[in-house]
Design a protein around this motif. Structure first.
Motif, PDB file in Angstrom:
ATOM      1  N   GLU A   1       5.534  23.676  10.429  1.00  0.00           N
ATOM      2  CA  GLU A   1       5.713  24.302   9.119  1.00  0.00           C
ATOM      3  C   GLU A   1       5.589  23.217   8.063  1.00  0.00           C
ATOM      4  OE1 GLU A   1       9.449  26.251   9.319  1.00  0.00           O
ATOM      5  OE2 GLU A   1       8.626  27.843  10.595  1.00  0.00           O
ATOM      6  N   GLY A   2       5.472  23.648   6.809  1.00  0.00           N
ATOM      7  CA  GLY A   2       5.386  22.686   5.706  1.00  0.00           C
ATOM      8  C   GLY A   2       6.544  21.687   5.771  1.00  0.00           C
ATOM      9  N   GLY A   3       6.269  20.435   5.481  1.00  0.00           N
ATOM     10  CA  GLY A   3       7.319  19.417   5.463  1.00  0.00           C
ATOM     11  C   GLY A   3       7.502  18.697   6.791  1.00  0.00           C
ATOM     12  N   LYS A   4       7.054  19.306   7.890  1.00  0.00           N
ATOM     13  CA  LYS A   4       7.293  18.714   9.217  1.00  0.00           C
ATOM     14  C   LYS A   4       6.533  17.376   9.393  1.00  0.00           C
ATOM     15  CE  LYS A   4       8.355  18.511  13.627  1.00  0.00           C
ATOM     16  NZ  LYS A   4       9.707  18.143  14.052  1.00  0.00           N
ATOM     17  N   ILE A   5       5.273  17.360   8.974  1.00  0.00           N
ATOM     18  CA  ILE A   5       4.469  16.134   9.154  1.00  0.00           C
ATOM     19  C   ILE A   5       5.038  15.032   8.261  1.00  0.00           C
ATOM     20  CG2 ILE A   5       2.124  15.148   9.140  1.00  0.00           C
ATOM     21  CD1 ILE A   5       2.057  17.512  10.864  1.00  0.00           C
ATOM     22  N   ASN A   6       5.417  15.422   7.029  1.00  0.00           N
ATOM     23  CA  ASN A   6       6.042  14.468   6.102  1.00  0.00           C
ATOM     24  C   ASN A   6       7.295  13.880   6.753  1.00  0.00           C
ATOM     25  OD1 ASN A   6       8.265  14.013   3.968  1.00  0.00           O
ATOM     26  ND2 ASN A   6       6.397  13.919   2.739  1.00  0.00           N
ATOM     27  N   ASN A   7       8.052  14.752   7.379  1.00  0.00           N
ATOM     28  CA  ASN A   7       9.283  14.331   8.042  1.00  0.00           C
ATOM     29  C   ASN A   7       9.025  13.386   9.221  1.00  0.00           C
ATOM     30  OD1 ASN A   7      11.821  15.070   9.850  1.00  0.00           O
ATOM     31  ND2 ASN A   7      12.221  15.400   7.664  1.00  0.00           N
ATOM     32  N   LEU A   8       7.962  13.690   9.959  1.00  0.00           N
ATOM     33  CA  LEU A   8       7.623  12.830  11.114  1.00  0.00           C
ATOM     34  C   LEU A   8       7.237  11.425  10.653  1.00  0.00           C
ATOM     35  CD1 LEU A   8       5.427  14.965  13.560  1.00  0.00           C
ATOM     36  CD2 LEU A   8       7.790  14.237  13.846  1.00  0.00           C
ATOM     37  N   TRP A   9       6.461  11.353   9.573  1.00  0.00           N
ATOM     38  CA  TRP A   9       6.046  10.024   9.085  1.00  0.00           C
ATOM     39  C   TRP A   9       7.261   9.265   8.552  1.00  0.00           C
ATOM     40  CZ3 TRP A   9       2.835   6.514  10.086  1.00  0.00           C
ATOM     41  CH2 TRP A   9       2.563   5.457   9.204  1.00  0.00           C
ATOM     42  N   SER A  10       8.146  10.001   7.899  1.00  0.00           N
ATOM     43  CA  SER A  10       9.373   9.396   7.395  1.00  0.00           C
ATOM     44  C   SER A  10      10.190   8.828   8.572  1.00  0.00           C
ATOM     45  CB  SER A  10      10.186  10.464   6.653  1.00  0.00           C
ATOM     46  OG  SER A  10      11.328   9.901   6.117  1.00  0.00           O
ATOM     47  N   ARG A  11      10.238   9.605   9.644  1.00  0.00           N
ATOM     48  CA  ARG A  11      10.981   9.193  10.849  1.00  0.00           C
ATOM     49  C   ARG A  11      10.328   7.964  11.485  1.00  0.00           C
ATOM     50  NH1 ARG A  11      14.156   7.816  14.064  1.00  0.00           N
ATOM     51  NH2 ARG A  11      15.219   9.020  15.671  1.00  0.00           N
ATOM     52  N   ARG A  12       8.997   7.999  11.540  1.00  0.00           N
ATOM     53  CA  ARG A  12       8.263   6.865  12.121  1.00  0.00           C
ATOM     54  C   ARG A  12       8.527   5.589  11.318  1.00  0.00           C
ATOM     55  NH1 ARG A  12       5.304   2.364  11.390  1.00  0.00           N
ATOM     56  NH2 ARG A  12       4.303   1.864  13.343  1.00  0.00           N
ATOM     57  N   GLN A  13       8.498   5.718  10.005  1.00  0.00           N
ATOM     58  CA  GLN A  13       8.714   4.542   9.170  1.00  0.00           C
ATOM     59  C   GLN A  13      10.158   4.035   9.303  1.00  0.00           C
ATOM     60  OE1 GLN A  13       5.749   3.628   8.964  1.00  0.00           O
ATOM     61  NE2 GLN A  13       5.537   3.149   6.796  1.00  0.00           N
ATOM     62  N   SER A  14      11.114   4.965   9.342  1.00  0.00           N
ATOM     63  CA  SER A  14      12.517   4.550   9.498  1.00  0.00           C
ATOM     64  C   SER A  14      12.712   3.794  10.799  1.00  0.00           C
ATOM     65  CB  SER A  14      13.449   5.764   9.521  1.00  0.00           C
ATOM     66  OG  SER A  14      13.291   6.495   8.353  1.00  0.00           O
TER      67      SER A  14
ATOM     68  N   GLY B   1       0.840  -1.195   0.000  1.00  0.00           N
ATOM     69  CA  GLY B   1       0.000   0.000   0.000  1.00  0.00           C
ATOM     70  C   GLY B   1       0.873   1.242   0.000  1.00  0.00           C
ATOM     71  N   TRP B   2       0.240   2.387   0.135  1.00  0.00           N
ATOM     72  CA  TRP B   2       1.033   3.616   0.236  1.00  0.00           C
ATOM     73  C   TRP B   2       0.252   4.693   0.984  1.00  0.00           C
ATOM     74  CZ3 TRP B   2      -1.622   2.377  -4.213  1.00  0.00           C
ATOM     75  CH2 TRP B   2      -2.414   3.354  -4.808  1.00  0.00           C
ATOM     76  N   THR B   3       1.003   5.651   1.490  1.00  0.00           N
ATOM     77  CA  THR B   3       0.423   6.784   2.202  1.00  0.00           C
ATOM     78  C   THR B   3       1.037   8.065   1.654  1.00  0.00           C
ATOM     79  OG1 THR B   3      -0.197   5.610   4.203  1.00  0.00           O
ATOM     80  CG2 THR B   3       0.423   7.897   4.498  1.00  0.00           C
ATOM     81  N   VAL B   4       0.172   9.028   1.375  1.00  0.00           N
ATOM     82  CA  VAL B   4       0.648  10.324   0.865  1.00  0.00           C
ATOM     83  C   VAL B   4       0.620  11.334   2.008  1.00  0.00           C
ATOM     84  CG1 VAL B   4       0.220  12.189  -0.770  1.00  0.00           C
ATOM     85  CG2 VAL B   4      -0.331   9.817  -1.418  1.00  0.00           C
ATOM     86  N   VAL B   5       1.769  11.927   2.282  1.00  0.00           N
ATOM     87  CA  VAL B   5       1.830  12.997   3.280  1.00  0.00           C
ATOM     88  C   VAL B   5       2.405  14.236   2.574  1.00  0.00           C
ATOM     89  CG1 VAL B   5       2.594  13.653   5.590  1.00  0.00           C
ATOM     90  CG2 VAL B   5       2.330  11.231   5.029  1.00  0.00           C
ATOM     91  N   PRO B   6       1.515  15.136   2.148  1.00  0.00           N
ATOM     92  CA  PRO B   6       1.977  16.286   1.354  1.00  0.00           C
ATOM     93  C   PRO B   6       2.888  17.227   2.159  1.00  0.00           C
ATOM     94  CG  PRO B   6      -0.420  16.043   1.242  1.00  0.00           C
ATOM     95  CD  PRO B   6       0.057  15.151   2.341  1.00  0.00           C
ATOM     96  N   MET B   7       3.830  17.838   1.455  1.00  0.00           N
ATOM     97  CA  MET B   7       4.720  18.812   2.103  1.00  0.00           C
ATOM     98  C   MET B   7       3.923  20.022   2.602  1.00  0.00           C
ATOM     99  SD  MET B   7       7.725  17.594   2.079  1.00  0.00           S
ATOM    100  CE  MET B   7       8.652  16.301   1.253  1.00  0.00           C
ATOM    101  N   ASP B   8       2.807  20.317   1.922  1.00  0.00           N
ATOM    102  CA  ASP B   8       2.008  21.498   2.296  1.00  0.00           C
ATOM    103  C   ASP B   8       1.187  21.281   3.559  1.00  0.00           C
ATOM    104  OD1 ASP B   8       2.900  22.740   0.047  1.00  0.00           O
ATOM    105  OD2 ASP B   8       1.040  22.504  -1.117  1.00  0.00           O
ATOM    106  N   LEU B   9       1.106  20.035   4.017  1.00  0.00           N
ATOM    107  CA  LEU B   9       0.262  19.741   5.185  1.00  0.00           C
ATOM    108  C   LEU B   9       0.844  20.402   6.432  1.00  0.00           C
ATOM    109  CD1 LEU B   9      -2.088  18.028   6.422  1.00  0.00           C
ATOM    110  CD2 LEU B   9      -0.442  16.201   6.725  1.00  0.00           C
ATOM    111  N   VAL B  10       0.033  21.250   7.050  1.00  0.00           N
ATOM    112  CA  VAL B  10       0.492  21.905   8.284  1.00  0.00           C
ATOM    113  C   VAL B  10      -0.584  21.798   9.358  1.00  0.00           C
ATOM    114  CG1 VAL B  10       2.168  23.604   7.446  1.00  0.00           C
ATOM    115  CG2 VAL B  10      -0.258  24.121   7.282  1.00  0.00           C
ATOM    116  N   ILE B  11      -0.164  21.682  10.591  1.00  0.00           N
ATOM    117  CA  ILE B  11      -1.111  21.766  11.702  1.00  0.00           C
ATOM    118  C   ILE B  11      -0.536  22.776  12.690  1.00  0.00           C
ATOM    119  CG2 ILE B  11      -2.113  19.466  11.467  1.00  0.00           C
ATOM    120  CD1 ILE B  11      -0.243  18.573  13.776  1.00  0.00           C
ATOM    121  N   GLU B  12      -1.252  23.006  13.756  1.00  0.00           N
ATOM    122  CA  GLU B  12      -0.841  23.962  14.783  1.00  0.00           C
ATOM    123  C   GLU B  12       0.650  23.800  15.129  1.00  0.00           C
ATOM    124  OE1 GLU B  12      -3.624  25.761  16.424  1.00  0.00           O
ATOM    125  OE2 GLU B  12      -1.905  27.040  16.900  1.00  0.00           O
ATOM    126  N   GLY B  13       1.396  24.849  14.995  1.00  0.00           N
ATOM    127  CA  GLY B  13       2.791  24.816  15.451  1.00  0.00           C
ATOM    128  C   GLY B  13       3.757  24.110  14.512  1.00  0.00           C
TER     129      GLY B  13
END
Ligand code: PLP
Length: 397
Positions: free
Chosen positions: A261-274, A247-259
């Motif tokens: 910046e762009g890319g942070k959520i993508n980075n967190l998922w990358s870290r979780r997977q690693s 399967g696959w999961t898309v985490v866009p660089m533009d995705l932002v939540i409170e606190g």
């Protein structure tokens, strides 16, 4: 001293499919001569098309040669597949960088695991009825859950929650109701998420079953969705990878939540997977690359058409018999309202005993599923026809 995670005590006491198996087994033991027709299971049954099988064989052969052998791959997935999926999205007018696409061993694990990158105090909204993993994984992690009722009155399409939540799970085409959200209905959720700084987890596992081009296959067809949505998808129901796993999961660089910046959520998922995942199977990856080839896509369409013909047979036959049925047009599930206000399990028992047909009780998908059962289009056409005939001839009014 080790302690258990007490949140497990809050899960529904029985797992739906074990309960069905138990009841079916008990019936079969009492009635050994009866052959049952299983029309409830969401598991694929048709063989994988030849182009894709050749892909797997390529993958296997590569492992047998020292020059092409590969061991662990990138935890985020094989770059070739990330690039191919990015190109596939582009054919639908959606631009995603390959680094926004993470390959996994399936949509089910991703849909639960994704919660770990968000706050442990996140409030999570789920549809009711719902594919159980979103709810159960939220219970296990101790989240507060808000239910979005999907009823006959709202066409089984929920409205955004009245209260503020942090994460919203949406599944379209839907398991179990088989209905699909329109662009307008999805837009209401995207607007809600942007306004409330919430994240939508969009499960598109049945997207390829949509045949109406005006219905959205991806949440990124909706303006603004890249700012607020993660999309999860899978080759399981698209090309019969239920046992293969990819399967696959898309985490866009533009995705932002409170606190963030762009890319942070993508980075967190990358870290979780690693940290917690060791990459998808290299053999499955070669198969998935073949699904995306021209012939792979054509052959997979035929596979889906086979199941959707079953859905048509089920829907037409049950409608003819006077049952109220929903879904089944852009999804392999038919959602049937039980007659005479029977409970889901009561109607399950009646179908089993009188017609020898096994379905899935709707109450197993949530409180709003009570009074419904789910039928599935996965299975052999002959069995589906036999099941319909048996319901017509043997089910007592
Ligand atoms: N998402 C939905 C809505 C499903 O119904 C299913 C399987 O039934 C899955 C995900 C599972 O996907 P996978 O096999 O990729 O884990």
């Amino acid at each position: 001293m080790a302690k258990i995670n007490k949140n497990y005590n809050n899960l529904p006491q029985t797992y739906l499919f074990s309960e069905i198996a138990k009841k079916t087994k008990a019936f079969q033991e009492k009635n050994p001569g009866v052959s049952l027709m299983r029309l409830g299971v969401g598991n694929t049954t048709e063989p994988i098309p030849s182009t894709i099988i050749k892909g797997f064989i390529t993958g296997v052969e590569k492992l047998g040669n020292v020059d092409t052998y590969t061991g662990y791959g990138d935890e985020q997935g094989d770059t070739r597949l990330r690039v191919a999926l990015s190109a596939w999205y582009q054919t639908q007018g959606i631009t995603l960088d390959p680094t926004e696409i993470f390959i996994s061993d399936g949509a089910k694990p991703d849909s639960a695991n994704i919660q770990s990158i968000f706050g442990t105090d996140s409030i999570i909204a789920v549809q009711d009825p719902v594919y159980p993993v979103y709810q159960d994984s939220a219970i296990i992690a101790g989240h507060k859950i808000v239910y979005m009722p999907c009823t006959e009155e709202n066409g089984f399409i929920p409205s955004p929650p009245n209260e503020k939540v942090d994460i919203v799970y949406l599944c379209s085409p839907n398991n179990p109701t088989g209905v699909v959200m329109t662009k307008k209905q999805l837009k209401a959720f995207v607007d809600y998420a942007i306004e409330n700084k919430a994240v939508i987890i969009f499960d598109a596992a049945y997207a390829e079953y949509i045949s109406d081009p005006t219905l959205p296959k991806s949440i990124y067809e909706i303006e603004g969705a890249k700012k607020c949505a993660i999309e999860i998808n899978s080759f399981s129901k698209w090309a019969g990878f239920t046992g293969v796993r990819l399967g696959w999961t898309v985490v866009p660089m533009d995705l932002v939540i409170e606190g963030t910046e762009g890319g942070k959520i993508n980075n967190l998922w990358s870290r979780r997977q690693s940290t917690m995942f060791n990459g998808a199977s290299n053999i499955s990856t070669e198969g998935a690359l073949s699904v995306l080839s021209d012939s792979g896509q054509k052959e997979s369409k035929k596979l889906i058409a086979y199941y959707m013909n079953n859905a048509k047979i089920i829907k037409e036959n049950l409608s003819k018999l006077g049952f109220k049925v929903f879904g089944g047009e852009h999804a392999p599930y038919i959602w049937l309202k039980t007659p005479n206000n029977l409970g889901s399990w009561e109607f399950f028992d009646k179908l089993l005993k009188e017609a020898h047909v096994v379905v899935t009780p709707g109450s197993g998908f949530g409180a709003q599923g009570e009074g419904y059962v789910r039928l599935s289009a996965f299975g052999d056409k002959k069995d589906v026809k036999k099941g319909m005939k048996s319901i017509e001839e043997n089910l007592k009014p």
